[in-house]
Design a protein around this motif. Sequence first.
Motif, mmCIF file in Angstrom:
data_model
loop_
_atom_site.group_PDB
_atom_site.id
_atom_site.type_symbol
_atom_site.label_atom_id
_atom_site.label_comp_id
_atom_site.label_asym_id
_atom_site.label_seq_id
_atom_site.Cartn_x
_atom_site.Cartn_y
_atom_site.Cartn_z
ATOM 1 N N UNK A 11 0.848 -1.184 0.000
ATOM 2 C CA UNK A 11 0.000 0.000 0.000
ATOM 3 C C UNK A 11 0.883 1.233 0.000
ATOM 4 N N UNK A 12 0.580 2.184 -0.870
ATOM 5 C CA UNK A 12 1.293 3.458 -0.889
ATOM 6 C C UNK A 12 0.686 4.366 0.167
ATOM 7 N N UNK A 13 1.462 4.703 1.192
ATOM 8 C CA UNK A 13 0.981 5.542 2.285
ATOM 9 C C UNK A 13 1.313 7.005 2.002
ATOM 10 N N UNK A 14 0.916 7.469 0.841
ATOM 11 C CA UNK A 14 1.186 8.840 0.410
ATOM 12 C C UNK A 14 -0.106 9.430 -0.141
ATOM 13 N N UNK A 15 -0.621 10.518 0.295
ATOM 14 C CA UNK A 15 -0.044 11.457 1.255
ATOM 15 C C UNK A 15 -0.215 10.956 2.685
ATOM 16 N N UNK A 16 0.639 11.461 3.563
ATOM 17 C CA UNK A 16 0.601 11.045 4.957
ATOM 18 C C UNK A 16 -0.125 12.076 5.807
ATOM 19 N N UNK A 17 -0.556 11.624 6.973
ATOM 20 C CA UNK A 17 -1.207 12.496 7.937
ATOM 21 C C UNK A 17 -0.488 12.332 9.262
ATOM 22 N N UNK A 18 -0.124 13.412 9.917
ATOM 23 C CA UNK A 18 0.535 13.329 11.214
ATOM 24 C C UNK A 18 1.936 12.774 11.108
ATOM 25 N N UNK A 19 2.251 11.753 11.912
ATOM 26 C CA UNK A 19 3.613 11.217 11.974
ATOM 27 C C UNK A 19 3.782 9.932 11.170
ATOM 28 N N UNK A 20 2.880 9.677 10.234
ATOM 29 C CA UNK A 20 2.987 8.472 9.413
ATOM 30 C C UNK A 20 4.200 8.548 8.495
ATOM 31 N N UNK A 21 4.730 7.402 8.167
ATOM 32 C CA UNK A 21 5.875 7.322 7.268
ATOM 33 C C UNK A 21 5.371 7.314 5.832
ATOM 34 N N UNK A 22 5.975 8.149 4.997
ATOM 35 C CA UNK A 22 5.544 8.298 3.608
ATOM 36 C C UNK A 22 6.330 7.354 2.707
ATOM 37 N N UNK A 23 5.800 6.153 2.490
ATOM 38 C CA UNK A 23 6.421 5.193 1.583
ATOM 39 C C UNK A 23 5.451 4.056 1.331
ATOM 40 N N UNK A 24 5.845 3.115 0.494
ATOM 41 C CA UNK A 24 5.033 1.936 0.228
ATOM 42 C C UNK A 24 5.396 0.873 1.260
ATOM 43 N N UNK A 25 4.363 0.328 1.923
ATOM 44 C CA UNK A 25 4.596 -0.661 2.972
ATOM 45 C C UNK A 25 3.643 -1.843 2.803
ATOM 46 N N UNK A 26 4.023 -2.962 3.380
ATOM 47 C CA UNK A 26 3.126 -4.115 3.377
ATOM 48 C C UNK A 26 2.094 -3.921 4.477
ATOM 49 N N UNK A 27 0.825 -4.191 4.139
ATOM 50 C CA UNK A 27 -0.272 -3.997 5.077
ATOM 51 C C UNK A 27 -1.152 -5.243 5.120
ATOM 52 N N UNK A 28 -1.688 -5.518 6.296
ATOM 53 C CA UNK A 28 -2.531 -6.670 6.542
ATOM 54 C C UNK A 28 -3.983 -6.223 6.632
#
Length: 56
Positions: A11-28
Amino acid sequence: MVVKRFEVFLVSLDPTVGSEIQKTRSCLINSPDEMNRHINTVMIAHMTTKGRTYPS
């Protein structure tokens, strides 16, 4: 696309909100299959290699 509980997606976590890391990560996928079939929003949790203890 119908997702199933406990499947893993990148999942691409972009755009981020707050202190989230802005990158593609594996999500469950956490949400139950019944919910996933009927609505367009699912609950996910990003996966990490660092273990943490939480008071729950």
